[in-house]
Design a protein around this motif. Sequence first.
Motif, PDB file in Angstrom:
ATOM      1  N   UNK A  92     -10.781  42.530  11.243  1.00 34.07           N
ATOM      2  CA  UNK A  92     -12.241  42.614  11.235  1.00 34.07           C
ATOM      3  C   UNK A  92     -12.758  43.461  10.068  1.00 34.07           C
ATOM      4  N   UNK A  93     -11.957  43.625   9.030  1.00 31.58           N
ATOM      5  CA  UNK A  93     -12.388  44.420   7.872  1.00 31.58           C
ATOM      6  C   UNK A  93     -13.578  43.760   7.189  1.00 31.58           C
ATOM      7  N   UNK A  94     -14.487  44.565   6.643  1.00 30.08           N
ATOM      8  CA  UNK A  94     -15.591  43.979   5.890  1.00 30.08           C
ATOM      9  C   UNK A  94     -15.076  43.294   4.621  1.00 30.08           C
ATOM     10  N   UNK A  95     -15.719  42.208   4.247  1.00 30.09           N
ATOM     11  CA  UNK A  95     -15.365  41.506   3.014  1.00 30.09           C
ATOM     12  C   UNK A  95     -16.129  42.177   1.878  1.00 30.09           C
ATOM     13  N   UNK A  96     -15.433  43.094   1.212  1.00 30.31           N
ATOM     14  CA  UNK A  96     -16.065  43.900   0.178  1.00 30.31           C
ATOM     15  C   UNK A  96     -15.044  44.297  -0.888  1.00 30.31           C
ATOM     16  N   UNK A  97     -15.474  45.130  -1.836  1.00 30.42           N
ATOM     17  CA  UNK A  97     -14.608  45.540  -2.941  1.00 30.42           C
ATOM     18  C   UNK A  97     -13.376  46.298  -2.447  1.00 30.42           C
ATOM     19  N   UNK A  98     -13.504  47.056  -1.371  1.00 31.78           N
ATOM     20  CA  UNK A  98     -12.352  47.794  -0.836  1.00 31.78           C
ATOM     21  C   UNK A  98     -11.290  46.825  -0.326  1.00 31.78           C
ATOM     22  N   UNK A  99     -11.705  45.735   0.323  1.00 32.21           N
ATOM     23  CA  UNK A  99     -10.746  44.737   0.793  1.00 32.21           C
ATOM     24  C   UNK A  99     -10.099  44.032  -0.395  1.00 32.21           C
ATOM     25  N   UNK A 100     -10.879  43.741  -1.424  1.00 32.44           N
ATOM     26  CA  UNK A 100     -10.349  43.126  -2.649  1.00 32.44           C
ATOM     27  C   UNK A 100      -9.233  44.002  -3.222  1.00 32.44           C
ATOM     28  N   UNK A 101      -9.496  45.288  -3.357  1.00 29.01           N
ATOM     29  CA  UNK A 101      -8.496  46.220  -3.901  1.00 29.01           C
ATOM     30  C   UNK A 101      -7.275  46.303  -2.999  1.00 29.01           C
ATOM     31  N   UNK A 102      -7.485  46.378  -1.692  1.00 26.69           N
ATOM     32  CA  UNK A 102      -6.383  46.487  -0.747  1.00 26.69           C
ATOM     33  C   UNK A 102      -5.493  45.243  -0.790  1.00 26.69           C
ATOM     34  N   UNK A 103      -6.105  44.049  -0.762  1.00 28.27           N
ATOM     35  CA  UNK A 103      -5.324  42.811  -0.804  1.00 28.27           C
ATOM     36  C   UNK A 103      -4.477  42.736  -2.073  1.00 28.27           C
ATOM     37  N   UNK A 104      -5.059  43.111  -3.211  1.00 28.83           N
ATOM     38  CA  UNK A 104      -4.309  43.058  -4.466  1.00 28.83           C
ATOM     39  C   UNK A 104      -3.209  44.112  -4.524  1.00 28.83           C
ATOM     40  N   UNK A 105      -3.403  45.232  -3.848  1.00 34.56           N
ATOM     41  CA  UNK A 105      -2.364  46.267  -3.809  1.00 34.56           C
ATOM     42  C   UNK A 105      -1.235  45.878  -2.839  1.00 34.56           C
ATOM     43  N   UNK A 106      -1.594  45.330  -1.676  1.00 32.90           N
ATOM     44  CA  UNK A 106      -0.609  45.031  -0.635  1.00 32.90           C
ATOM     45  C   UNK A 106      -0.002  43.634  -0.729  1.00 32.90           C
ATOM     46  N   UNK A 107      -0.784  42.671  -1.200  1.00 30.24           N
ATOM     47  CA  UNK A 107      -0.346  41.270  -1.223  1.00 30.24           C
ATOM     48  C   UNK A 107      -0.608  40.622  -2.583  1.00 30.24           C
ATOM     49  N   UNK A 108      -0.616  41.437  -3.635  1.00 31.12           N
ATOM     50  CA  UNK A 108      -0.915  40.946  -4.976  1.00 31.12           C
ATOM     51  C   UNK A 108       0.181  40.073  -5.555  1.00 31.12           C
ATOM     52  N   UNK A 109      -0.043  39.623  -6.777  1.00 29.91           N
ATOM     53  CA  UNK A 109       0.814  38.627  -7.427  1.00 29.91           C
ATOM     54  C   UNK A 109       2.291  39.001  -7.467  1.00 29.91           C
ATOM     55  N   UNK A 110       2.636  40.256  -7.482  1.00 25.03           N
ATOM     56  CA  UNK A 110       4.040  40.650  -7.526  1.00 25.03           C
ATOM     57  C   UNK A 110       4.698  40.789  -6.165  1.00 25.03           C
ATOM     58  N   UNK A 111       3.941  40.596  -5.107  1.00 30.37           N
ATOM     59  CA  UNK A 111       4.463  40.851  -3.754  1.00 30.37           C
ATOM     60  C   UNK A 111       5.199  39.649  -3.178  1.00 30.37           C
ATOM     61  N   UNK A 112       6.037  39.923  -2.207  1.00 34.39           N
ATOM     62  CA  UNK A 112       6.767  38.854  -1.510  1.00 34.39           C
ATOM     63  C   UNK A 112       5.806  37.947  -0.750  1.00 34.39           C
ATOM     64  N   UNK A 113       4.750  38.517  -0.150  1.00 41.27           N
ATOM     65  CA  UNK A 113       3.805  37.691   0.616  1.00 41.27           C
ATOM     66  C   UNK A 113       3.053  36.736  -0.303  1.00 41.27           C
ATOM     67  N   UNK A 114       2.657  37.194  -1.481  1.00 45.67           N
ATOM     68  CA  UNK A 114       1.988  36.323  -2.450  1.00 45.67           C
ATOM     69  C   UNK A 114       2.921  35.186  -2.870  1.00 45.67           C
ATOM     70  N   UNK A 115       4.156  35.533  -3.198  1.00 48.36           N
ATOM     71  CA  UNK A 115       5.119  34.527  -3.643  1.00 48.36           C
ATOM     72  C   UNK A 115       5.402  33.497  -2.543  1.00 48.36           C
ATOM     73  N   UNK A 116       5.440  33.943  -1.298  1.00 53.14           N
ATOM     74  CA  UNK A 116       5.670  33.018  -0.180  1.00 53.14           C
ATOM     75  C   UNK A 116       4.493  32.060  -0.015  1.00 53.14           C
ATOM     76  N   UNK A 117       3.260  32.588  -0.086  1.00 47.16           N
ATOM     77  CA  UNK A 117       2.091  31.719   0.043  1.00 47.16           C
ATOM     78  C   UNK A 117       1.990  30.764  -1.144  1.00 47.16           C
ATOM     79  N   UNK A 118       2.341  31.222  -2.330  1.00 52.21           N
ATOM     80  CA  UNK A 118       2.332  30.363  -3.518  1.00 52.21           C
ATOM     81  C   UNK A 118       3.328  29.214  -3.336  1.00 52.21           C
TER      82      UNK A 118
END
Length: 162
Positions: free
Chosen positions: A19-45
């Motif tokens: 239920x996190x707000x869709x805002x700049x903080x979520x953008x930063x968090x997603x890129x830090x936790x699930x960004x292009x170098x992450x295993x989760x990003x690679x799996x979804x790709x």
Amino acid sequence: MSQNTFRQNLARVTAEIGQRPLDAALDQWLNAEHGAGSASYQALRADCLRGVAEGWLCEREGGGIRYGRIFKPAEDLHGFSVDVVDMQDIAGPHHSHPLGEIDLILPIEGEALFDGRPAGWLVCPPGSAHRPTVSQGRALVLYLLPEGRIDFTRNTPTKADA
């Protein structure tokens, strides 16, 4: 891989968004936790590339864009619908996001950018609007829409119309 496996991989990410707000903080968090170098990003790709290759993602085409809604909003996806588009050097139809939009940018040819952003996540807050644009190559973009809400603007030309 099946659509069920893809759904399970997405559900793990949407559970963390919760239920996190869709805002700049979520953008930063997603890129830090699930960004292009992450295993989760690679799996979804990998899931998206396989889904396109197998024909169950981006099964429709219009105006030079391949697209498709793979999942309607659902409890296991924490209220998000899931769409995937395949775009190459094109601007899509203008639309607004009444409840916001979360985009996963997956470049597949060239140095593709989505709305000027490279591989990773882009969070558009509630009430925002844009003309989604892929430049410098080809990309898949996975859209998470709260409650599946998106409002297309009528009569806006696309690059294909010009």
